[in-house]
Design a protein around this motif. Structure first.
Motif, mmCIF file in Angstrom:
data_model
loop_
_atom_site.group_PDB
_atom_site.id
_atom_site.type_symbol
_atom_site.label_atom_id
_atom_site.label_comp_id
_atom_site.label_asym_id
_atom_site.label_seq_id
_atom_site.Cartn_x
_atom_site.Cartn_y
_atom_site.Cartn_z
ATOM 1 N N HIS A 1 0.805 -1.226 0.000
ATOM 2 C CA HIS A 1 0.000 0.000 0.000
ATOM 3 C C HIS A 1 0.839 1.277 0.000
ATOM 4 O O HIS A 1 0.309 2.363 -0.164
ATOM 5 N N ALA B 1 -14.278 8.228 -1.050
ATOM 6 C CA ALA B 1 -13.568 7.896 -2.297
ATOM 7 C C ALA B 1 -14.371 8.330 -3.515
ATOM 8 O O ALA B 1 -13.799 8.767 -4.523
ATOM 9 N N SER C 1 -10.795 6.889 -5.638
ATOM 10 C CA SER C 1 -9.519 6.638 -4.970
ATOM 11 C C SER C 1 -9.495 7.307 -3.602
ATOM 12 O O SER C 1 -9.449 8.538 -3.498
ATOM 13 N N LEU C 2 -9.528 6.490 -2.564
ATOM 14 C CA LEU C 2 -9.489 7.027 -1.210
ATOM 15 C C LEU C 2 -8.137 7.676 -0.925
ATOM 16 O O LEU C 2 -8.050 8.689 -0.245
ATOM 17 N N ALA C 3 -7.074 7.077 -1.469
ATOM 18 C CA ALA C 3 -5.733 7.624 -1.243
ATOM 19 C C ALA C 3 -5.648 9.054 -1.773
ATOM 20 O O ALA C 3 -5.010 9.916 -1.181
ATOM 21 N N ARG C 4 -6.309 9.311 -2.914
ATOM 22 C CA ARG C 4 -6.256 10.655 -3.496
ATOM 23 C C ARG C 4 -6.915 11.679 -2.565
ATOM 24 O O ARG C 4 -6.518 12.840 -2.508
ATOM 25 N N GLN D 1 -4.274 12.829 -0.223
ATOM 26 C CA GLN D 1 -2.986 13.200 -0.821
ATOM 27 C C GLN D 1 -2.445 14.488 -0.221
ATOM 28 O O GLN D 1 -3.167 15.479 -0.121
ATOM 29 N N VAL E 1 -8.995 2.503 5.450
ATOM 30 C CA VAL E 1 -8.614 3.919 5.579
ATOM 31 C C VAL E 1 -7.117 4.023 5.866
ATOM 32 O O VAL E 1 -6.420 4.866 5.291
ATOM 33 N N HIS F 1 -4.773 1.949 4.987
ATOM 34 C CA HIS F 1 -4.026 1.660 3.759
ATOM 35 C C HIS F 1 -4.037 2.856 2.808
ATOM 36 O O HIS F 1 -3.024 3.166 2.171
ATOM 37 N N ALA F 2 -5.181 3.537 2.732
ATOM 38 C CA ALA F 2 -5.248 4.731 1.877
ATOM 39 C C ALA F 2 -4.322 5.815 2.410
ATOM 40 O O ALA F 2 -3.656 6.513 1.642
ATOM 41 N N ALA G 1 -0.864 4.898 1.560
ATOM 42 C CA ALA G 1 -0.621 5.158 0.136
ATOM 43 C C ALA G 1 -0.425 6.649 -0.109
ATOM 44 O O ALA G 1 0.263 7.037 -1.056
#
Lengths: 223, 404
Positions: A96, B316, B322-325, B328, B353, B355-356, B359
């Protein structure tokens, strides 16, 4: 990859392999690792346990430190002492993280407990600019003695588990590890072997000597 | 600097109408705590595309705001919670729902931090919601209130925080629906949240959770006393439907193990089955009690609005899936907490969450607390949970330069 002595750094010349008590408190390999980390860098400690290394790195090197730990008790202790640690699994959770997230990714005394050390190693090299790996050397003479002469699975001061209860499923020797680094195309920046007293072994010693008398090893790798 | 500085009196019109309205929830109309009122010049732009005004937000504060205004913690309440996080509720007469966590010397230490807790909009305990008076009609809004989202709740909180003279929150903390608000804060106002502690929550509401909410809403709407949401005008309240909704929801807050430990198959006040449909089992009696006490303190329409807000929540989705976005570049320090027996917001939802955030290279801690008490554990005394909150908050305070 060829291994030459000039890729290694080390302490004073080898001391005799006397069995002396390791100073109480911080594990010696953690002290060695702390000395290898540049101040104020971003660090991920995989298998950070109760957070001893992260605490040391924060106080001594003022790093921006993060940790991953499998055991809930370890994570609870880390978070309660204010460390940034997540409950997770090195085999599953590294995927990840984006490339080059950290200056250093540290795997201290953990690689032998991973399911897929090669994959974990390549993840380390992907998400960190440098990987620092410490592990017990399975080529140490005491282990060879236990298995070779006594015919028993080794149980030593550093490897305290019996074969039927050990979490350590992928032991390697210093030479094995160096070969894996080569297969992954990694460069060994620094290699340090620690003898039974926890002291650094001389860098001038040949690899076979390290592999026989080094009880633990600490490597700094980069892509 | 004391919170009283920022206390305002309710909008005169609203107060007057409230006094002349017999029906309705008294606390919704005449809150017994400070309220912030935002007039027509400061409307709340709702996700539904409507500007809501006037707007009233009921809140409580604990502790003292420091001179730098840098020690404020916003605590966000859950679905049927209120702003009485650490003080006795005038509605139930019971201590604050997080009195064990918020207070002098407690994990959220009011000797060090200025704690704000506001009733969410769409609620029924003092902030504008479906039981509030619609100024256009002089009647309670009922279903004429636009659907409220978690993001709307957070926008309203941001208006309150600004009104209190605070630019950046030291921390935003909450569980369940409160945790959704915490996550939304870090996404909507990333520069205004130094530390975030989302507990027993997720970045979206799962299909199973939407399903349970739908059962609850259908129970309310099937009650003949609901009258299409206009029950106040008819002098009625859909208490039976709302009680059933609460009974269903309450089961999801516990765990099979906790139910078994607490009730097993024990019978209630009897030696053998009654061969009828009275509450033979203790668990039945318990649930009926939970349902009946809930309707005394909660407005049925508000229950529809709150559950809908959670159902619509999906961070997301606002960021192309994309949850990571969404996270960011976040500078916020996160700590997520889940409970091992929570099946409403299971550990995996919380871990998604985490993991996002990994990331997005954000700073994140994550603790799973081992307990058999289910989702409700976040409201209960759990030593490891308290230690995690205390450790995270104090280390964030050190990083923020708040340590004394």
């Amino acid at each position: 990859m060829t291994l030459s002595a000039d890729t290694r750094t080390g302490g004073p010349t080898a001391t005799s392999d006397t069995v002396a008590a390791i100073p109480a408190g911080i594990r010696v390999d953690l002290e060695v690792i702390a000395d290898l980390v540049e101040p104020q860098s971003r660090v991920l400690d995989i298998g950070c346990g109760d957070g001893a290394l992260l605490s040391l790195l924060q106080s001594r090197r003022r790093v921006d430190g993060r940790g991953i730990e499998l055991s809930q008790a370890g994570v609870n202790e880390c978070v309660a002492r204010g460390l940034s640690v997540i409950q997770g699994d090195a085999d599953r959770d590294l995927v990840h993280y984006p490339d080059d997230t950290f200056d250093y990714v540290i795997l201290s005394q953990t690689i032998q407990a991973t399911r897929n050390p090669k994959v974990v190693m390549s993840e380390l090299l992907r998400i960190g600019r440098r990987a620092i790996v410490s592990f017990p050397n399975f080529g140490h003479w005491s282990i060879r003695y236990a298995l070779g002469l006594r015919g028993r699975m080794p149980v030593t001061r550093n490897l305290t588990h019996s074969w039927y209860e050990t979490p350590n499923i992928h032991f390697c020797t210093i030479r094995d590890f160096v070969e894996l680094a080569g297969e992954l195309g990694a460069t060994v920046e620094t290699a340090i072997a620690l003898n039974a007293t926890g002291q650094k072994m001389g860098m001038k010693m040949p690899w076979w000597f390290w592999n026989l008398f080094g009880e633990q090893a600490v490597f700094v790798l980069r892509r | 600097m004391k919170a009283e500085l920022s206390t305002v009196t309710p909008n005169a019109d609203i107060a007057k109408t409230a006094a002349t309205t017999a029906a309705g929830n008294r606390e919704a109309l005449e809150p017994s705590n400070p309220v912030a009122v935002f007039g027509h010049d400061e409307p709340l732009a709702l996700d539904a595309g409507i500007d809501l005004s006037p707007l009233q937000i009921a809140y409580n504060t604990y502790g003292t705001l420091n001179a730098d205004r840098s020690n404020a913690i916003l605590v966000c309440h859950a679905l049927t919670g209120d702003h009485y996080a650490a003080s006795r509720s005038p509605v139930t007469g019971r201590p604050g729902w997080w009195s064990s966590i918020i207070g002098p010397g407690k994990p959220i230490d009011t000797d060090k931090y200025f704690v704000i807790c506001s009733n969410v909009i769409g609620g029924c305990l003092g902030s504008t919601g479906p039981a509030s008076i619609n100024p256009e009609t002089g009647e309670p809004y009922g279903l004429d209130l636009p659907v409220i989202t978690i993001r709307d709740m957070v926008r309203a909180q941001a208006m309150l925080v600004k009104r209190l003279g605070i630019d950046t929150l030291f921390a935003v903390i909450g569980g369940s629906m409160g945790g959704m608000q915490v996550l939304q804060w870090t996404v909507s106002y990333p520069d205004k949240v130094f530390a975030a502690l989302p507990i027993a929550t997720g970045a979206r509401h799962s299909a199973q959770n939407i399903a349970f909410h739908e059962v609850g809403r259908q129970a309310v709407m099937a009650d003949p006393d609901w009258h299409g949401g206009r029950y106040f005008a008819m002098g009625k309240r859909p208490v039976k439907g709302l009680a059933v909704a609460r009974m269903t929801a309450h089961v999801t807050y516990l765990s099979e193990m906790a139910l078994h430990r607490k009730f097993g198959r024990n019978l209630q006040d009897r030696e053998s089955f009654g061969f009828g449909f009275d509450a033979d089992f203790q668990i039945e009696s318990y649930l009926r009690h939970q349902g009946m006490t809930f309707v005394d303190r909660f407005d049925a329409n508000s229950y529809l609005y709150m559950t809908r807000a959670m159902d619509y929540f999906d961070i997301a989705a606002d960021f192309g899936g994309s949850l990571a976005r969404a996270f960011q570049g976040s500078k916020t320090r996160f700590c997520l907490v889940s409970f091992s027996s929570d099946w409403l917001f299971p550990t995996e939802e919380n871990r998604a969450v985490v993991h996002a955030l990994n990331a997005a290279a954000a700073s994140v801690s994550f603790v799973e607390i081992e307990t058999d008490r289910g989702h409700d554990a976040f409201l209960l005394e759990e030593p490891n949970f308290f230690a995690a909150i205390g450790g995270f908050v104090s280390s964030a305070a050190r990083a923020r330069g708040l340590s004394s």
